[in-house]
Design an enzyme around this catalytic site. Structure first.
Site, short mmCIF file in Angstrom:
data_model
loop_
_atom_site.label_atom_id
_atom_site.label_comp_id
_atom_site.label_asym_id
_atom_site.label_seq_id
_atom_site.Cartn_x
_atom_site.Cartn_y
_atom_site.Cartn_z
N GLY A 204 -10.07 48.64 -13.84
CA GLY A 204 -10.52 49.64 -15.02
C GLY A 204 -11.40 50.56 -14.70
O GLY A 204 -11.50 50.94 -13.41
N GLY A 206 -14.69 52.87 -14.31
CA GLY A 206 -15.93 52.58 -13.75
C GLY A 206 -17.09 52.80 -14.90
O GLY A 206 -17.78 51.84 -14.93
N VAL A 209 -15.73 49.44 -17.91
CA VAL A 209 -15.83 47.86 -17.52
C VAL A 209 -16.59 47.88 -16.23
O VAL A 209 -17.24 46.52 -15.86
CB VAL A 209 -14.50 47.25 -17.55
N GLY A 210 -16.76 48.77 -15.23
CA GLY A 210 -17.49 48.80 -14.04
C GLY A 210 -18.87 48.61 -14.27
O GLY A 210 -19.69 47.80 -14.09
N GLU A 248 -23.51 52.17 -0.95
CA GLU A 248 -23.18 53.05 0.09
C GLU A 248 -22.43 54.04 -0.59
O GLU A 248 -21.48 54.08 -1.37
CB GLU A 248 -21.73 52.24 0.69
N CYS A 281 -16.63 59.44 3.57
CA CYS A 281 -18.07 59.65 3.55
C CYS A 281 -18.99 59.98 4.66
O CYS A 281 -19.90 60.95 4.72
CB CYS A 281 -18.54 58.63 2.78
P1 NAD Z 1 -16.68 57.21 -7.56
O1 NAD Z 1 -18.18 56.76 -7.75
O2 NAD Z 1 -16.19 57.91 -8.65
O3 NAD Z 1 -15.85 55.84 -8.10
C1 NAD Z 1 -16.01 54.76 -7.03
C2 NAD Z 1 -15.98 53.62 -7.95
O4 NAD Z 1 -17.07 53.27 -8.77
C3 NAD Z 1 -14.59 53.21 -8.45
O5 NAD Z 1 -14.22 52.14 -8.51
C4 NAD Z 1 -15.02 53.61 -9.94
O6 NAD Z 1 -14.22 53.32 -11.05
C5 NAD Z 1 -16.40 53.00 -10.12
N1 NAD Z 1 -17.42 53.77 -10.95
C6 NAD Z 1 -17.57 54.85 -11.36
N2 NAD Z 1 -18.67 55.24 -12.16
C7 NAD Z 1 -19.09 53.88 -12.28
C8 NAD Z 1 -20.48 53.55 -13.20
N3 NAD Z 1 -20.97 54.25 -13.74
N4 NAD Z 1 -20.48 52.16 -13.16
C9 NAD Z 1 -19.83 51.30 -12.30
N5 NAD Z 1 -18.78 51.57 -11.54
C10 NAD Z 1 -18.41 53.04 -11.61
O7 NAD Z 1 -16.31 57.65 -6.18
P2 NAD Z 1 -14.76 57.78 -5.65
O8 NAD Z 1 -14.42 59.20 -5.87
O9 NAD Z 1 -13.93 56.79 -5.94
O10 NAD Z 1 -15.09 57.96 -3.92
C11 NAD Z 1 -15.49 58.80 -3.63
C12 NAD Z 1 -17.14 58.64 -3.05
O11 NAD Z 1 -17.20 57.73 -2.50
C13 NAD Z 1 -17.74 59.72 -2.29
O12 NAD Z 1 -18.78 60.34 -2.85
C14 NAD Z 1 -17.59 58.87 -1.04
O13 NAD Z 1 -18.53 59.72 0.00
C15 NAD Z 1 -18.13 57.89 -1.39
N6 NAD Z 1 -18.08 56.72 -0.36
C16 NAD Z 1 -19.15 56.23 0.51
C17 NAD Z 1 -18.87 55.16 1.26
C18 NAD Z 1 -20.16 54.85 2.02
O14 NAD Z 1 -19.94 53.85 2.71
N7 NAD Z 1 -21.23 55.44 2.43
C19 NAD Z 1 -17.56 55.16 1.85
C20 NAD Z 1 -16.55 55.75 1.25
C21 NAD Z 1 -16.82 56.58 0.06
#
Ligand code: NAD
Length: 476
Positions: A204, A206, A209-210, A248, A281
């Site tokens: 779903g 973010g 439902v997240g 993270e 990341c």
């Molecule tokens: P994103 O934050 O858009 O989404 C990540 C996940 O969070 C998805 O499953 C999304 O549906 C969910 N999500 C988004 N908004 C939310 C909210 N308000 N509440 C709950 N869930 C929510 O990120 P992305 O574009 O999928 O991934 C890229 C990002 O992830 C980059 O910024 C990267 O640096 C970071 N990242 C960090 C690490 C680490 O270990 N530090 C590792 C990998 C990626």
């Protein structure tokens, strides 16, 4: 597997929500599967299943959990090719890379968690030699796990494995961009025979439902990997419930190059910026070079970028694939444009498509020189194959430049001088410092400082994230 279903309470179930989303292959821009988007009722069902299962799962002996985790490790290994294909299709990693790194990292994290669990003392005296005060480490409860699309099994396994190992139950909501690998993992968990309700998966959005899964009163903990913006929103969502939150988040790693750097390790460290098409990341995206070797390092970076092949994800080889989505493609290209506009010198790559790739979200490995710390490309996480090169004149200035970011995930040092490497490493504000390309040992703590988050994943550190600590007096 019917990708429209969710895995809840030990079975693949029909969704209550009626919205759907296509999963798109970034190499072809064509849909490869359709998933359902959960509504709050789907989330409630998964959370309730997890809550019920926790009562018994949290009380299982460690030996029992180990048997199931080892079984899962075997199944993961047997079905690794299916996993590699799912990851390649959903987020565009070339199949060789998917097999050798994406899938392998997931395997290693599960294996390291098993080793950590074998050695973990869930109960012990507070102080050596005195039995009077007793410490217990207890599973925190029901955990919501939310993951991004860039290293799907790496990130998912860093959460699922310790949650299961510590006796937590979980609801996994993987990225809607790359959900297929997680659905395959759910199938493996089922095959391994974990009790119903211990592992649940819904797909779903973010923001709907997240967020609901984070606010849910029956959820005790949220473990999140993703963007810093979403991490901040989750922090707000969980604050009312005073939940444990492990974050993270993003990064903007500096790679500090001193003149005595080993040349082959330097080239590798430059290529690391482009690995996984820059969608890591912990990528070393800011190359900080001592001025005396600036010109030769720029040349080396340009050669590395120009020699890096770009191609489709179903092709074997060491090329890089497309970025994972149209949104990512537009974002990276717009940051390249901003780099040019703000006065950085484009030395390789740029906005043109790689030769012969007219469909798919492909971006050329790109190198900018003459970048200054105030530029957008020096500060913002680009999450594409884009390197920003800056010069420094002293060790002090290198440290200041490296720390001049809101992030603090991973930094890199290239020098033959051990003393200098240690001195600089001590002053870098990041959770990880990699020196001369030497990998960290198994079960190392992955995580960051500042806006890169507060969690530590991997091995024993990962287990601790999912545990409460209790002290009991008059034990002896
Ligand atoms: P994103 O934050 O858009 O989404 C990540 C996940 O969070 C998805 O499953 C999304 O549906 C969910 N999500 C988004 N908004 C939310 C909210 N308000 N509440 C709950 N869930 C929510 O990120 P992305 O574009 O999928 O991934 C890229 C990002 O992830 C980059 O910024 C990267 O640096 C970071 N990242 C960090 C690490 C680490 O270990 N530090 C590792 C990998 C990626």
């Amino acid at each position: 597997m019917d990708t429209r279903k969710f895995y809840s309470d030990g079975a693949w179930v029909e969704p209550k929500g009626t919205d759907t989303l296509d999963v798109t292959n970034p190499s072809t821009e064509m849909p490869v599967a359709t998933i359902s988007m959960a509504n709050f009722e789907d989330a409630d069902l998964a959370v309730n299943a997890a809550r019920t299962a926790w009562k018994t799962w949290s009380q299982t002996p460690v030996a029992e959990r180990l048997v199931l985790l080892r079984k899962l490790l075997d199944i993961y290994s047997e079905r690794s090719e299916e996993m590699a294909e799912a990851i390649s299709k959903e987020m565009g990693a070339p199949i060789t890379f998917s097999r050798d790194l994406q899938v392998a990292f997931g395997y290693n994290h599960l294996k390291n968690t098993i080793t950590a669990l074998e050695n973990f003392k869930f109960e012990h005296p507070l102080n050596e030699g005195s039995d009077d005060s007793h410490i217990m480490h207890e599973s925190i409860g029901v955990a919501t796990l939310i993951t991004p699309w860039n290293w799907p099994m790496n990130q998912v396994m860093l959460k699922v494995a310790p949650a299961l190992a510590t006796g937590c139950t979980l609801i996994l909501k993987p990225s809607q961009v790359a959900p297929l690998s997680s659905m395959l993992l759910a199938d493996m968990v089922h095959q391994a025979g974990f009790p119903a309700g211990v592992f649940n998966l819904i797909n779903g959005a973010g923001s709907s439902v997240g967020s609901y899964l984070c606010r849910h009163p029956e959820v005790d903990m949220v473990s999140f990997t993703g963007s810093t913006g979403a991490g901040a929103s989750i922090t707000r969502d969980t604050s009312e419930g005073i939940k444990r939150v492990s974050l993270e988040l993003g990064g903007k790693g500096a790679n500090i190059v001193f003149p005595d750097a080993d040349k082959s390790s330097l080239r590798n460290s430059i290529e690391r910026c482009f690995r996984n098409t820059g969608q890591s990341c912990n990528a070393p995206t800011r190359l900080l070079v001592e001025r005396s070797m600036l010109d030769e390092t720029i040349k080396l970076a340009v050669t590395a970028a120009n020699e890096m092949a770009v191609g489709a994800s179903d092709k074997e080889g060491s090329h890089i694939g497309p970025v994972a989505s149209k949104a990512q493609y537009d974002k990276v290209r717009s940051l390249i444009e901003i780099g040019v506009k703000e006065g950085a010198t484009l030395k390789a790559g740029g906005l043109e498509r790689p030769d012969g790739l007219n469909q798919g979200w492909f971006i050329k490995p790109t190198v900018f020189a003459n970048v200054t710390p105030d530029m957008t490309i020096a500060q913002e996480e680009i999450f594409g194959p884009v390197l920003s090169i800056m010069a420094f004149d002293s060790e002090e200035q290198a440290i200041a430049l490296a720390n001049d970011t809101e992030y603090g995930l991973s930094n890199y040092i290239q020098t033959a001088d051990k003393e200098r490497a240690r001195r600089v490493a001590r002053r870098l504000r990041s959770g990880m410092v990699e020196v001369n390309g030497k990998s960290f040992g198994p079960g190392f703590p992955f995580g960051g400082y500042k806006k890169s988050g507060n969690g530590r994943e991997g091995g024993r550190f990962g287990l601790e994230e999912f545990l409460e600590v209790k002290v009991v007096s008059d034990w002896a």
